[in-house]
Design an enzyme around this catalytic site. Structure first.
Site, PDB file in Angstrom:
ATOM      1  N   PHE A   1      22.673  -0.040  43.901  1.00 33.56           N
ATOM      2  CA  PHE A   1      22.655   1.125  43.008  1.00 33.56           C
ATOM      3  C   PHE A   1      24.035   1.383  42.392  1.00 33.56           C
ATOM      4  O   PHE A   1      24.204   1.339  41.167  1.00 33.56           O
ATOM      5  CB  PHE A   1      22.149   2.327  43.824  1.00 33.56           C
ATOM      6  CG  PHE A   1      22.446   3.668  43.252  1.00 33.56           C
ATOM      7  CD1 PHE A   1      22.204   3.953  41.908  1.00 33.56           C
ATOM      8  CD2 PHE A   1      22.945   4.684  44.071  1.00 33.56           C
ATOM      9  CE1 PHE A   1      22.466   5.220  41.392  1.00 33.56           C
ATOM     10  CE2 PHE A   1      23.207   5.937  43.557  1.00 33.56           C
ATOM     11  CZ  PHE A   1      22.972   6.210  42.223  1.00 33.56           C
TER      12      PHE A   1
ATOM     13  N   TYR B   1      26.156   5.005  61.312  1.00 38.61           N
ATOM     14  CA  TYR B   1      26.525   4.703  59.926  1.00 38.61           C
ATOM     15  C   TYR B   1      27.958   5.182  59.645  1.00 38.61           C
ATOM     16  O   TYR B   1      28.781   4.438  59.114  1.00 38.61           O
ATOM     17  CB  TYR B   1      25.536   5.376  58.965  1.00 38.61           C
ATOM     18  CG  TYR B   1      25.955   5.303  57.507  1.00 38.61           C
ATOM     19  CD1 TYR B   1      25.897   4.105  56.805  1.00 38.61           C
ATOM     20  CD2 TYR B   1      26.427   6.438  56.840  1.00 38.61           C
ATOM     21  CE1 TYR B   1      26.298   4.032  55.471  1.00 38.61           C
ATOM     22  CE2 TYR B   1      26.822   6.372  55.510  1.00 38.61           C
ATOM     23  CZ  TYR B   1      26.749   5.177  54.826  1.00 38.61           C
ATOM     24  OH  TYR B   1      27.149   5.104  53.517  1.00 38.61           O
TER      25      TYR B   1
HETATM   26  N1  LIG Z   1      24.740   6.141  47.516  1.00 39.21           N
HETATM   27  C1  LIG Z   1      25.513   7.056  48.091  1.00 39.21           C
HETATM   28  O1  LIG Z   1      25.271   8.269  47.976  1.00 39.21           O
HETATM   29  C2  LIG Z   1      26.740   6.645  48.870  1.00 39.21           C
HETATM   30  C3  LIG Z   1      27.526   7.635  49.460  1.00 39.21           C
HETATM   31  C4  LIG Z   1      28.643   7.257  50.198  1.00 39.21           C
HETATM   32  C5  LIG Z   1      28.992   5.933  50.312  1.00 39.21           C
HETATM   33  N2  LIG Z   1      28.199   4.975  49.731  1.00 39.21           N
HETATM   34  C6  LIG Z   1      28.594   3.581  49.896  1.00 39.21           C
HETATM   35  O2  LIG Z   1      28.574   2.929  48.633  1.00 39.21           O
HETATM   36  C7  LIG Z   1      28.207   1.570  48.800  1.00 39.21           C
HETATM   37  C8  LIG Z   1      27.059   1.194  47.887  1.00 39.21           C
HETATM   38  O3  LIG Z   1      25.941   2.024  48.192  1.00 39.21           O
HETATM   39  P1  LIG Z   1      24.591   2.016  47.335  1.00 39.21           P
HETATM   40  O4  LIG Z   1      24.064   3.395  47.365  1.00 39.21           O
HETATM   41  O5  LIG Z   1      24.814   1.322  46.056  1.00 39.21           O
HETATM   42  O6  LIG Z   1      23.650   1.136  48.294  1.00 39.21           O
HETATM   43  P2  LIG Z   1      22.576   0.010  47.909  1.00 39.21           P
HETATM   44  O7  LIG Z   1      21.776  -0.207  49.141  1.00 39.21           O
HETATM   45  O8  LIG Z   1      21.865   0.351  46.641  1.00 39.21           O
HETATM   46  O9  LIG Z   1      23.491  -1.263  47.616  1.00 39.21           O
HETATM   47  C9  LIG Z   1      24.068  -2.013  48.632  1.00 39.21           C
HETATM   48  C10 LIG Z   1      24.021  -3.464  48.210  1.00 39.21           C
HETATM   49  O10 LIG Z   1      24.670  -4.234  49.212  1.00 39.21           O
HETATM   50  C11 LIG Z   1      23.861  -5.351  49.524  1.00 39.21           C
HETATM   51  N3  LIG Z   1      24.124  -5.693  50.929  1.00 39.21           N
HETATM   52  C12 LIG Z   1      23.853  -4.930  52.025  1.00 39.21           C
HETATM   53  N4  LIG Z   1      24.251  -5.564  53.134  1.00 39.21           N
HETATM   54  C13 LIG Z   1      24.775  -6.750  52.731  1.00 39.21           C
HETATM   55  C14 LIG Z   1      25.374  -7.841  53.412  1.00 39.21           C
HETATM   56  N5  LIG Z   1      25.478  -7.863  54.759  1.00 39.21           N
HETATM   57  N6  LIG Z   1      25.830  -8.887  52.684  1.00 39.21           N
HETATM   58  C15 LIG Z   1      25.735  -8.889  51.326  1.00 39.21           C
HETATM   59  N7  LIG Z   1      25.177  -7.884  50.630  1.00 39.21           N
HETATM   60  C16 LIG Z   1      24.704  -6.828  51.323  1.00 39.21           C
HETATM   61  C17 LIG Z   1      22.428  -4.933  49.274  1.00 39.21           C
HETATM   62  O11 LIG Z   1      21.577  -6.035  48.984  1.00 39.21           O
HETATM   63  C18 LIG Z   1      22.589  -3.990  48.072  1.00 39.21           C
HETATM   64  O12 LIG Z   1      22.435  -4.689  46.847  1.00 39.21           O
HETATM   65  C19 LIG Z   1      27.912   1.370  50.283  1.00 39.21           C
HETATM   66  O13 LIG Z   1      29.065   0.862  50.897  1.00 39.21           O
HETATM   67  C20 LIG Z   1      27.640   2.791  50.769  1.00 39.21           C
HETATM   68  O14 LIG Z   1      27.948   2.922  52.146  1.00 39.21           O
HETATM   69  C21 LIG Z   1      27.077   5.296  49.017  1.00 39.21           C
END
Ligand SMILES: NC(=O)c1ccc[n+]([C@@H]2O[C@H](COP(=O)([O-])OP(=O)(O)OC[C@H]3O[C@@H](n4cnc5c(N)ncnc54)[C@H](O)[C@@H]3O)[C@@H](O)[C@H]2O)c1
Length: 368
Positions: free
Chosen positions: A12, A179
Site C-alpha cells: 500500500f 508487532y
Molecule cells: N499502513 C499503516 O498505517 C502503517 C503504519 C505504521 C507503519 N507502517 C509500516 O509501513 C510499512 C508498509 O506498510 P503497508 O501498510 O504498505 O503494508 P502492506 O502490507 O500493504 O505492504 C507490505 C509489503 O511488504 C511485502 N512483504 C511483507 N513481508 C515481506 C518479506 N518478508 N519479504 C519481502 N516482502 C515482504 C508485502 O508483500 C507487501 O507488498 C510497513 O513496514 C509497516 O509496518 C504502516
C-alpha cells in the site's frame, strides 16, 4: 540519476512511495515477496516504470540482487497486523526482524548512502498524557482489571482520568504487542547499523496511514480499511471498546512525500521522526465520517465494548520534528480525503473479513 531500492514496494505505502520517487526522476527497484495476505490472488499492482525483484527479505541471494547498483534504500517490507502478531509470533519476528538483519548485513561494503526505515506509532504504546495537575506523563499503561471492568481511559496516580496530548519522539517507547516489538527492533537495527558503518539512517514512525490502494481484504490492518469493507458490504463497522479512543490519520500521499524528504534532507540523518497529520479523531467520529462519505450514513457502528489485546487507548502525533527536519507539512485532511477514498473502495468490490478477524482473536482469548 539515483537508484533507490524500495522493499515492500508493491504494498500500500510502497506503491505511493515508488510513484513519488519516479515522479522526481529517480530510478526505482522493488524487492517484494508479494505475500498472499496482502495481495491475494489478484495480480499485484506493480508500478510499471520500476524494476521488480520478487523475493523474501530473508533470502540473501534475492537481497543481493536487489541491492546491486543501489544508492539508497527505503525499507517498508513487513508483516503489518497488530492482532495477528500476537499469535503468529515467529512469522512476525522472522519476516520483520530477521528480514531487516539480512538486508543490513548484505549492505555491508556496498555504497548505499542512506537508508530510511518505516517504523510505527505502535512503538509508543499509549501516547502522552497530562495529569489533572498539568504534569506530562511519558509512560502510561492501562491495567487489565480496569479494562475488563470497562474503564477504558487510563488513570493517573490519583485515580483521575488522564488527558491525552500529542505524542513527540521523546516519549519513551512502551512495546505492547509483538508487532510493536518487531518495528522497534527494525528501527534500532537500522540506526545502530547506520552509526557503525557511516550510512545515513532515518526512521519514520508512521501513524495511521490511509488512502487508495489500502489492503481492504486484509482484516488485520488499517481501521479505515476495515470499516470501509464492512460499509461497502452494508455491515456495521465493529468498534472495540467504546469508540472514543483517539488516533491520527495521515494520507498515504503525505507519507510518500515524507519518505522522499527523508531521503533528501541532510538534517534528517540519525533521527527518529513522527509522520502523522497532527490531528486527532475518535474512532467513532471516523466511522461516522466514512459512512457519510460512502453514502450510508444510516449504518451506525457496532460498539463492541470489548478490548483487543495489545490495543492502546490514545495516540496522535506531534509533528514538530518532521516540520523542522524534513520541511514536512501534511496536505490532506481526513474530512476532505474520505470522498475519494470511498469512491476507490466502491470501485474495488471490497470483501469483508472483519467478523473472521474478530472470531480468530476471540478463539485465542485476545479479546476481553
Ligand atoms: N499502513 C499503516 O498505517 C502503517 C503504519 C505504521 C507503519 N507502517 C509500516 O509501513 C510499512 C508498509 O506498510 P503497508 O501498510 O504498505 O503494508 P502492506 O502490507 O500493504 O505492504 C507490505 C509489503 O511488504 C511485502 N512483504 C511483507 N513481508 C515481506 C518479506 N518478508 N519479504 C519481502 N516482502 C515482504 C508485502 O508483500 C507487501 O507488498 C510497513 O513496514 C509497516 O509496518 C504502516
Amino acid at each position: 540519476m539515483a537508484t533507490i531500492l524500495v522493499t515492500g514496494g508493491c504494498g500500500f505505502i510502497g506503491r505511493h512511495v515508488v510513484e513519488e520517487l519516479l515522479e522526481q526522476g529517480n530510478g526505482v527497484r522493488i524487492l517484494d515477496a508479494l505475500i498472499d495476505q496482502v495481495h491475494g490472488d489478484a495480480e499485484a499492482m506493480v508500478p510499471e516504470a520500476a524494476e521488480v525483484v520478487r523475493g523474501d527479505m530473508r533470502d540473501k541471494a534475492a537481497v543481493e540482487e536487489a541491492l546491486d547498483g543501489v544508492d539508497a534504500v527505503i525499507h517498508l517490507a513487513a508483516e503489518v497486523g497488530v492482532g495477528q502478531s500476537m499469535y503468529e509470533i515467529a512469522r512476525y519476528v522472522g519476516g520483520n526482524d530477521l528480514g531487516t538483519a539480512v538486508l543490513l548485513e548484505t549492505m555491508i561494503g556496498r555504497p548505499v548512502r542512506r537508508i530510511v526505515v518505516a517504523s510505527s506509532m505502535s512503538v509508543y504504546g499509549e501516547g502522552r498524557y497530562l495529569t489533572s495537575g498539568g504534569e506530562q506523563l511519558g509512560f502510561v499503561r492501562r491495567r487489565s482489571e480496569h479494562i475488563k471492568a470497562g474503564q477504558w481511559d487510563p488513570l493517573g496516580p490519583d485515580g483521575e482520568v488522564l488527558t491525552p496530548v500529542a505524542t513527540d519522539e521523546e516519549k519513551p517507547v512502551d512495546l505492547a504487542s509483538i508487532y510493536a516489538l518487531t518495528k522497534y527492533a527494525q528501527e534500532k537495527q537500522v540506526l545502530i547499523f547506520g552509526e557503525a558503518y557511516g550510512v545515513e539512517a532515518v526512521a519514520l514512525r508512521l501513524f495511521n496511514v490511509f488512502g487508495a490502494g489500502q489492503a481492504l481484504s486484509n482484516p488485520y490492518t488499517g481501521v479505515l480499511a476495515n470499516f470501509a469493507s464492512r460499509l461497502a458490504n452494508s455491515q456495521a463497522p465493529m468498534i472495540f471498546e467504546d469508540g472514543r479512543q483517539r488516533r491520527d490519520f495521515v494520507h498515504v500521499r503525505d507519507v510518500a512525500r515524507a519518505f522522499r524528504l527523508a531521503l533528501e534532507k541532510p538534517d534528517a540523518a540519525g533521527h527518529v521522526i513522527n509522520i502523522g497529520s497532527g490531528q486527532a479523531y475518535t474512532i467513532a467520529e471516523v466511522a461516522a465520517l466514512l459512512a457519510e462519505a460512502m453514502g450510508v450514513p444510516h449504518i451506525a457502528p457496532e460498539i463492541l465494548n470489548k478490548a483487543r489485546s495489545g490495543d492502546i487507548r490514545n495516540c496522535f502525533a506531534d509533528i514538530s520534528k518532521a516540520r523542522e527536519l524534513l520541511g514536512f507539512e501534511p496536505r490532506y485532511r481526513l474530512e476532505n480525503a474520505l470522498e475519494p477514498f470511498a469512491e476507490w473502495v466502491r470501485s474495488t468490490g471490497a470483501i469483508d473479513r472483519g467478523a473472521e478477524m474478530k472470531r480468530q482473536l476471540e478463539e485465542r482469548g485476545l479479546v476481553s
